[in-house]
Design a protein around this motif. Structure first.
Motif, PDB file in Angstrom:
ATOM      1  N   TYR A  95      76.388 -35.420 -85.519  1.00 14.62           N
ATOM      2  CA  TYR A  95      75.720 -36.546 -86.170  1.00 14.62           C
ATOM      3  C   TYR A  95      74.312 -36.053 -86.498  1.00 14.62           C
ATOM      4  O   TYR A  95      73.705 -35.342 -85.702  1.00 14.62           O
ATOM      5  CB  TYR A  95      75.695 -37.722 -85.200  1.00 14.62           C
ATOM      6  CG  TYR A  95      75.183 -39.026 -85.764  1.00 14.62           C
ATOM      7  CD1 TYR A  95      76.015 -39.853 -86.514  1.00 14.62           C
ATOM      8  CD2 TYR A  95      73.889 -39.457 -85.506  1.00 14.62           C
ATOM      9  CE1 TYR A  95      75.561 -41.060 -87.015  1.00 14.62           C
ATOM     10  CE2 TYR A  95      73.425 -40.675 -85.994  1.00 14.62           C
ATOM     11  CZ  TYR A  95      74.274 -41.467 -86.747  1.00 14.62           C
ATOM     12  OH  TYR A  95      73.815 -42.675 -87.227  1.00 14.62           O
ATOM     13  N   ARG A 147      71.017 -62.329 -89.589  1.00  9.23           N
ATOM     14  CA  ARG A 147      70.279 -61.217 -90.194  1.00  9.23           C
ATOM     15  C   ARG A 147      68.967 -61.747 -90.768  1.00  9.23           C
ATOM     16  O   ARG A 147      68.810 -62.956 -90.993  1.00  9.23           O
ATOM     17  CB  ARG A 147      71.083 -60.593 -91.350  1.00  9.23           C
ATOM     18  CG  ARG A 147      72.373 -59.939 -90.971  1.00  9.23           C
ATOM     19  CD  ARG A 147      72.209 -58.683 -90.169  1.00  9.23           C
ATOM     20  NE  ARG A 147      71.596 -57.589 -90.900  1.00  9.23           N
ATOM     21  CZ  ARG A 147      71.219 -56.435 -90.316  1.00  9.23           C
ATOM     22  NH1 ARG A 147      71.376 -56.263 -89.016  1.00  9.23           N
ATOM     23  NH2 ARG A 147      70.692 -55.479 -91.033  1.00  9.23           N
ATOM     24  N   ASN A 197      79.093 -52.257 -91.822  1.00  2.46           N
ATOM     25  CA  ASN A 197      79.485 -53.241 -92.847  1.00  2.46           C
ATOM     26  C   ASN A 197      80.863 -53.782 -92.480  1.00  2.46           C
ATOM     27  O   ASN A 197      81.563 -53.225 -91.646  1.00  2.46           O
ATOM     28  CB  ASN A 197      79.525 -52.595 -94.236  1.00  2.46           C
ATOM     29  CG  ASN A 197      78.143 -52.207 -94.718  1.00  2.46           C
ATOM     30  OD1 ASN A 197      77.839 -51.017 -94.850  1.00  2.46           O
ATOM     31  ND2 ASN A 197      77.304 -53.184 -94.988  1.00  2.46           N
ATOM     32  N   GLY A 256      81.267 -47.683 -91.293  1.00  4.51           N
ATOM     33  CA  GLY A 256      79.947 -47.110 -91.048  1.00  4.51           C
ATOM     34  C   GLY A 256      80.086 -45.630 -90.762  1.00  4.51           C
ATOM     35  O   GLY A 256      81.180 -45.171 -90.421  1.00  4.51           O
TER      36      GLY A 256
HETATM   37  N1  PPE Z   1      74.918 -51.790 -91.558  1.00  2.00           N
HETATM   38  C1  PPE Z   1      74.051 -51.419 -90.584  1.00  2.00           C
HETATM   39  C2  PPE Z   1      73.127 -52.415 -90.019  1.00  2.00           C
HETATM   40  C3  PPE Z   1      74.058 -50.089 -90.149  1.00  2.00           C
HETATM   41  O1  PPE Z   1      73.208 -49.723 -89.200  1.00  2.00           O
HETATM   42  C4  PPE Z   1      74.978 -49.178 -90.690  1.00  2.00           C
HETATM   43  C5  PPE Z   1      75.019 -47.765 -90.237  1.00  2.00           C
HETATM   44  C6  PPE Z   1      75.865 -49.625 -91.711  1.00  2.00           C
HETATM   45  C7  PPE Z   1      75.789 -50.936 -92.113  1.00  2.00           C
HETATM   46  C8  PPE Z   1      76.819 -48.697 -92.393  1.00  2.00           C
HETATM   47  O2  PPE Z   1      76.135 -47.815 -93.253  1.00  2.00           O
HETATM   48  P1  PPE Z   1      76.684 -46.359 -93.591  1.00  2.00           P
HETATM   49  O3  PPE Z   1      76.551 -45.540 -92.345  1.00  2.00           O
HETATM   50  O4  PPE Z   1      75.834 -45.888 -94.697  1.00  2.00           O
HETATM   51  O5  PPE Z   1      78.117 -46.517 -93.987  1.00  2.00           O
HETATM   52  N2  PPE Z   1      74.683 -47.570 -88.883  1.00  2.00           N
HETATM   53  C9  PPE Z   1      74.330 -46.234 -88.455  1.00  2.00           C
HETATM   54  C10 PPE Z   1      73.559 -46.233 -87.159  1.00  2.00           C
HETATM   55  C11 PPE Z   1      74.258 -46.685 -85.948  1.00  2.00           C
HETATM   56  C12 PPE Z   1      73.414 -46.485 -84.695  1.00  2.00           C
HETATM   57  O6  PPE Z   1      73.779 -47.051 -83.649  1.00  2.00           O
HETATM   58  O7  PPE Z   1      72.413 -45.755 -84.740  1.00  2.00           O
HETATM   59  C13 PPE Z   1      75.513 -45.289 -88.513  1.00  2.00           C
HETATM   60  O8  PPE Z   1      76.647 -45.720 -88.593  1.00  2.00           O
HETATM   61  O9  PPE Z   1      75.273 -44.083 -88.504  1.00  2.00           O
END
Ligand code: PPE
Length: 308
Positions: A95, A147, A197, A256
């Motif tokens: 990651y 939110r 999401n 996510g």
């Molecule tokens: N909404 C939120 C609030 C969010 O934090 C993430 C990712 C998403 C949607 C999905 O986005 P994407 O990764 O671009 O598909 N959350 C990140 C962080 C999690 C954490 O605990 O730190 C992740 O999935 O990497």
């Protein structure tokens, strides 16, 4: 505890993991002044490859732009720095967490005299919502926390401060015995999980909240939308979704970077469909995972090799 790796890139140089430190009076500590990304690098048959590196880095710079933070490094430079951090740490899968933050300068809310600094760390991160989540699905609740309203803290910027809201959602869920919470937006429509999401399937149609429902414009969301439309030929509607749709949906899943495609088994203890991973979820999850792990052709051009 996070499994340490050897090197962290900090403001232009690689420092040892244990030496990657900042001053306690850094602006970010007091006012949450940072924007960040979460990106996955997958072990593929062609070696380690990073999923949608450019798109994540662009979102990082867009988050910075919203907060008037000027980054000394360009998009292309940041892309290369992240690849180099993976190479330095000899990671096969990991990651990636780039952070742009306001460092040590003046005190007080006005951020302008605090330098914008950058770090990139990598580590090993497994299944986000537990080892069985991808197959069995997770039990979630609707959060009592909403939110941020759109004219408060912008949801489109992936800013550290947003995650105080996420933490309230997550802590409440965990303390009540759930794996995750789903937040509604300020009008009471479905928004997203604390770090994911959300998608619903009902009568063969897929629904997901619109970007105006205080969601992060997820890059996994975008990828899953393409698979659903282009490969599975499903009708997808991006719109405001009522809370009760969660209770009568046939399938629900989270997307996510960390969560990938995670099915939801129950919402507020009400089974979603059969209370297990449904057929649309299973198919889109399998397609997503086989593309990102390089087992299927990279037909969308999502992967960047670490070693060129
Ligand atoms: N909404 C939120 C609030 C969010 O934090 C993430 C990712 C998403 C949607 C999905 O986005 P994407 O990764 O671009 O598909 N959350 C990140 C962080 C999690 C954490 O605990 O730190 C992740 O999935 O990497």
């Amino acid at each position: 505890m996070v499994a340490k790796t050897e090197w962290i890139w900090l403001n232009g140089e690689f420092v040892r993991w244990d030496d990657a430190k900042i001053h306690i009076l850094s602006h970010v500590i007091h006012y949450g002044t940072s924007v960040f990304e979460g990106i996955r690098c997958y072990a593929t048959p062609k070696g380690p490859q990073v999923l949608r590196l450019k798109e994540h880095t662009r979102r990082l710079l867009n988050s910075a732009k919203i907060y008037r933070m000027e980054c000394k490094w360009s998009l292309d430079e940041l892309v290369e720095i992240q690849l180099e951090t993976i190479r330095r740490n000899k990671m096969n899968a990991c990651y990636i967490r780039p952070v742009l933050y306001r460092g040590y300068g003046d005190v007080g809310v006005n951020p302008f005299s605090c330098p914008v600094e950058v770090s990139v760390a990598v580590w090993d991160w497994g299944a986000y919502l537990g080892p069985e989540a991808l197959a069995k699905g997770v039990d979630v609740c609707v959060s009592s926390w909403a939110r941020m309203a759109p004219n408060t803290i912008p949801a489109m910027a992936k800013c550290a401060a947003n995650y105080m809201n996420s933490q309230l959602i997550k802590m409440e869920a965990i303390k009540n015995g759930f794996a995750e919470g789903i937040a509604l937006d300020h009008c009471g429509h479905v928004s997203e999980g604390s770090g994911e999401n959300i998608f619903l399937v009902k009568d063969g149609v897929v629904h997901t909240p619109d970007l105006s429902n205080s969601v992060l414009p997820g890059i996994t969301r975008d990828g899953v939308l393409r698979i659903l439309k282009e490969e599975m030929a499903l009708e997808v509607r991006e719109h405001s979704i009522s809370r009760e749709m969660l209770y009568i949906a046939d399938e629900i899943f989270f997307t996510g970077t960390a969560a990938e495609v995670t099915p939801i088994a129950t919402v507020d203890k009400i089974p979603v469909g059969g209370g297990r991973r449904g057929p649309v979820t299973e198919k889109v999850q399998a397609r997503y995972l086989e593309i990102v792990t390089g087992k299927a052709e990279d037909r969308y051009g999502w992967l960047t090799p670490v070693n060129r």
